[in-house]
Scaffold this motif. Structure first.
Motif, PDB file in Angstrom:
ATOM      1  N   PHE A   1      29.462 -48.973  26.615  1.00 16.20           N
ATOM      2  CA  PHE A   1      30.142 -49.874  25.967  1.00 16.20           C
ATOM      3  C   PHE A   1      31.154 -48.793  24.992  1.00 16.20           C
ATOM      4  O   PHE A   1      32.188 -48.903  24.362  1.00 16.20           O
ATOM      5  N   ILE A   2      29.968 -48.138  24.301  1.00 14.88           N
ATOM      6  CA  ILE A   2      31.272 -47.027  23.177  1.00 14.88           C
ATOM      7  C   ILE A   2      32.115 -46.486  23.559  1.00 14.88           C
ATOM      8  O   ILE A   2      32.982 -45.848  23.646  1.00 14.88           O
TER       9      ILE A   2
ATOM     10  N   THR B   1      32.377 -45.595  26.984  1.00 15.89           N
ATOM     11  CA  THR B   1      33.451 -45.309  28.310  1.00 15.89           C
ATOM     12  C   THR B   1      33.512 -46.282  28.272  1.00 15.89           C
ATOM     13  O   THR B   1      35.195 -46.752  29.537  1.00 15.89           O
ATOM     14  N   ASP B   2      33.251 -47.481  28.561  1.00 16.32           N
ATOM     15  CA  ASP B   2      33.318 -49.096  28.981  1.00 16.32           C
ATOM     16  C   ASP B   2      33.391 -49.310  30.178  1.00 16.32           C
ATOM     17  O   ASP B   2      34.321 -49.949  30.898  1.00 16.32           O
ATOM     18  N   GLY B   3      32.691 -48.284  30.907  1.00 18.59           N
ATOM     19  CA  GLY B   3      32.549 -48.521  32.335  1.00 18.59           C
ATOM     20  C   GLY B   3      33.317 -48.309  33.539  1.00 18.59           C
ATOM     21  O   GLY B   3      33.189 -47.322  34.606  1.00 18.59           O
TER      22      GLY B   3
ATOM     23  N   ASN C   1      35.933 -48.027  37.228  1.00 23.09           N
ATOM     24  CA  ASN C   1      33.853 -48.210  37.707  1.00 23.09           C
ATOM     25  C   ASN C   1      33.187 -46.607  37.385  1.00 23.09           C
ATOM     26  O   ASN C   1      32.047 -46.516  38.191  1.00 23.09           O
TER      27      ASN C   1
ATOM     28  N   ALA D   1      30.219 -47.243  35.391  1.00 18.93           N
ATOM     29  CA  ALA D   1      29.450 -48.740  35.591  1.00 18.93           C
ATOM     30  C   ALA D   1      28.622 -48.900  36.092  1.00 18.93           C
ATOM     31  O   ALA D   1      28.057 -48.208  37.557  1.00 18.93           O
TER      32      ALA D   1
ATOM     33  N   PHE E   1      25.973 -53.304  33.442  1.00 15.09           N
ATOM     34  CA  PHE E   1      26.822 -53.648  32.918  1.00 15.09           C
ATOM     35  C   PHE E   1      28.348 -55.004  33.567  1.00 15.09           C
ATOM     36  O   PHE E   1      29.194 -55.555  33.803  1.00 15.09           O
TER      37      PHE E   1
ATOM     38  N   GLU F   1      30.417 -57.809  33.003  1.00 10.82           N
ATOM     39  CA  GLU F   1      31.855 -57.913  32.686  1.00 10.82           C
ATOM     40  C   GLU F   1      32.721 -59.038  33.373  1.00 10.82           C
ATOM     41  O   GLU F   1      33.395 -59.947  33.206  1.00 10.82           O
TER      42      GLU F   1
ATOM     43  N   ARG G   1      33.639 -61.099  30.838  1.00  8.61           N
ATOM     44  CA  ARG G   1      35.237 -61.100  30.661  1.00  8.61           C
ATOM     45  C   ARG G   1      36.114 -61.592  31.990  1.00  8.61           C
ATOM     46  O   ARG G   1      37.468 -62.003  31.896  1.00  8.61           O
TER      47      ARG G   1
ATOM     48  N   SER H   1      30.093 -51.482  16.234  1.00 10.12           N
ATOM     49  CA  SER H   1      31.027 -51.795  17.560  1.00 10.12           C
ATOM     50  C   SER H   1      32.786 -51.500  17.761  1.00 10.12           C
ATOM     51  O   SER H   1      32.951 -51.034  18.261  1.00 10.12           O
TER      52      SER H   1
ATOM     53  N   ALA I   1      35.589 -49.488  17.915  1.00 13.12           N
ATOM     54  CA  ALA I   1      36.435 -49.925  18.470  1.00 13.12           C
ATOM     55  C   ALA I   1      37.725 -49.408  18.573  1.00 13.12           C
ATOM     56  O   ALA I   1      38.665 -49.194  19.233  1.00 13.12           O
TER      57      ALA I   1
END
Lengths: 295, 273
Positions: free
Chosen positions: A235-236, A238-240, A244, A247, A251, A255, A259, B227, B231
């Motif tokens: 999450f911190i 690369t955010d996946g 991807n 990912a 994860f 998503e 999401r 977080s 961010a």
């Protein structure tokens, strides 16, 4: 009379278990079953309720390139993290189990990452990986004159960068289990081998390592479960992303479900994860069981 | 083997062990360094750089960390109290009573070691919605309260307590619960301490489930708060982020330094199965 105490035993047993079972069923067993059932339905939207669609979700999963990519990445992540962190854990444990100058500092240093929240240390590693002035670029720049590289933004290196953080986080945790196991090995075994003229290397491979097998089984099962469960740092860091490349399965489930709000497809992916975890756990158990020397 | 050869071997091992140890504390050392120095020094090491606490006050003001800490504190104590209560009763049942379905139920408990609540997040979120608990601290805590690991650990400990002790207490007129309270729980104190430490550190650090189930300042624990804080791309300096990072992990880190022995031993004990 005996019958009466027996009956009373039953009632007491069930009553004592009841509160824990309510929670266990409410948040583990029933959700596991409903996840499975929901994977055969469509995602309810607004006024349109979920309807039975058979194996459509599974067909979608089979045809979903992101699913395969994420699965493949997760296997690579497991292969990249488990052997190295377990190997390092053994070496660390051997070191801090012996008389070593500053042993308590070394032991503490190895174990510290375990105590820190992964979400917090990810912030620190984020800086290390920063292109240009991050630690890695400063070192490679000063030593070899390499240009700045974006480790986290490059699909080829993003996952490896995350693997490094995981190994750093986990090795010290596994070390504790090996340390406990090492201290349970009788010194007389080692002394006897030394009298016979065995070197350190022989002692390790012939005596210590086989006796560590039950611990290795335990640690490996934990490591495998962790490799499918640890996603906090993603999450911190690369955010996946990118595309991807970093990912992992859990994860991706997050998503899809939270999401994109495709809860039914999320349930299908969860079933895949559960099946995979059970297969791995069973497989590992049988694979190791033959080689483990139980006392 | 000669004496000199042995010494060289030992020296090399010590050096390697130390090198790895320094590598392992490097991230933390770096965070401490930047957090206590002005932003200008975040990527430039200078032994004589001026010390400052400004980064901490900036971080503290930039986000409601006081509230986050309170939330985490409430969360961790709620989970621990619930776990102690439910796991004690269940472990006592498994350790001392004969009843039909015992083996199957125990298997179901152990299954939770594999299927963690965070894997079932989709369903658990629906449950919380049904119970109207989304965005509350109990919603973060509830899935973890019946811990398979806790039940297993306490059961193992309870089984080592000799039966004669509870028969003696029974003759004295103690009830089942009296025996549990006066004999079993006091004798299992080290296990409770060990399990408590593991549980607190685990839930202090937990992230994914709290992220999903909370969405307001009033319920977010420190991990989720941090977080969000880091961010924000609005030019927050690394030194401030590192100060926030240290604050978040500070209480656990201090507890770890103080109780290092117990902490390490508790993890070890937890590992012996």
């Amino acid at each position: 009379m005996r019958d009466l105490t027996l009956k009373r035993d039953w009632i007491y047993g069930w009553l004592l278990l009841l509160p824990a079972l309510v929670f266990l069923f409410a948040f583990t067993h029933i959700p596991a079953v409903t996840t499975f059932l929901n994977s055969f339905f469509s995602t309810p939207r607004g006024r349109r309720p979920a309807k039975f669609i058979g194996i459509d979700n599974y067909e979608r999963m089979i045809g979903d390139p992101v699913f395969w990519k994420v699965l493949w990445k997760n296997l690579w992540y497991a292969l990249g993290t488990i052997p190295l962190s377990v190997g390092l854990a053994i070496v660390m444990a051997l070191w801090v189990n012996e008389k070593l100058a500053g042993r308590s500092f070394v032991r503490m240093a190895y174990f510290t990452p375990t105590v820190l929240p992964l979400i917090a240390v990810a912030n620190i590693w984020m800086f290390f990986y920063t292109p240009g002035f991050g630690l890695f670029d400063q070192i490679t720049g000063a030593l070899f004159g390499w240009p700045a590289s974006n480790y986290l933004g490059n699909p080829d290196t993003a996952l490896n960068a995350i693997i490094v953080v995981t190994i750093w986080k986990e090795a010290g945790f596994f070390m504790i289990f090996y340390l406990a196991a090492l201290q349970a090995i009788p010194v007389s075994l080692k002394e006897a081998a030394q009298i016979e003229g065995a070197g350190r290397w022989t002692i390790f491979w012939r005596i210590t390592f086989p006796l560590l097998m039950p611990t290795t089984l335990f640690v490996c099962v934990n490591a495998v479960i962790n490799s499918f469960r640890l996603v906090d740092h993603i999450f911190i860091l690369t955010d996946g992303g990118p595309d991807n490349a970093s990912a992992l399965l859990l994860f991706y489930i997050y998503e899809v479900a939270f999401r994109f709000w495709e809860t039914a497809y999320g349930a299908t992916l969860t079933v895949a994860l559960l099946v995979l975890l059970s297969l791995l756990a069973i497989g590992q158990f049988f694979f190791f069981d033959r080689k483990v020397h139980y006392k | 083997m000669t004496g000199a050869g042995l010494d060289l071997d030992k020296l090399l091992n010590t050096l390697a062990a130390w090198a790895l140890a320094l590598l392992w504390v490097l991230p933390l050392a770096y965070a401490v360094w930047t957090a206590f120095h002005p932003a200008a020094y975040e990527a430039r090491f200078d032994l004589f750089a001026p010390l400052t606490l400004e980064n901490f006050s900036k971080a503290w003001e930039a986000a409601p960390f006081a509230r986050y800490f309170l939330n985490t504190f409430l969360l961790v104590s709620m989970i621990l109290a619930g776990q102690f209560f439910l796991c004690t009763l269940a472990a006592f049942a498994f350790a001392r009573f004969q009843f039909p379905g015992r083996t199957i139920l125990f298997t179901l408990v152990l299954l939770q070691l594999l299927v963690m609540p965070d894997i079932l997040m989709v369903e658990n979120y629906q449950t919380m919605r049904l119970l109207n608990l989304v965005d509350t601290i109990p919603a973060i805590a509830l899935p973890y309260i019946a811990s398979g690991f806790g039940i297993f650990l306490l059961r193992q400990t309870f089984m080592t307590i000799p039966r004669e002790l509870d028969e003696a207490a029974r003759i004295e007129g103690a009830s089942f619960l009296g025996v549990l309270w006066k004999v079993y729980i006091p004798l299992a104190k080290p296990t409770y301490l060990a399990y408590g430490l593991v549980s607190v550190s685990h839930h202090w650090n937990n992230f994914l489930w709290p992220l999903i189930v909370t969405n307001s300042v009033d319920t977010r624990p420190v991990t989720v708060g941090l977080s969000i804080f880091s961010a924000i791309d609005s030019g927050i300096e690394w030194s401030v982020i590192n100060a926030a990072t240290l604050m978040t992990s500070g209480p656990l880190l201090i507890a770890f330094l103080l109780f290092q022995r117990q902490f390490v031993q508790s993890f070890m004990r937890a590992g012996i199965k």
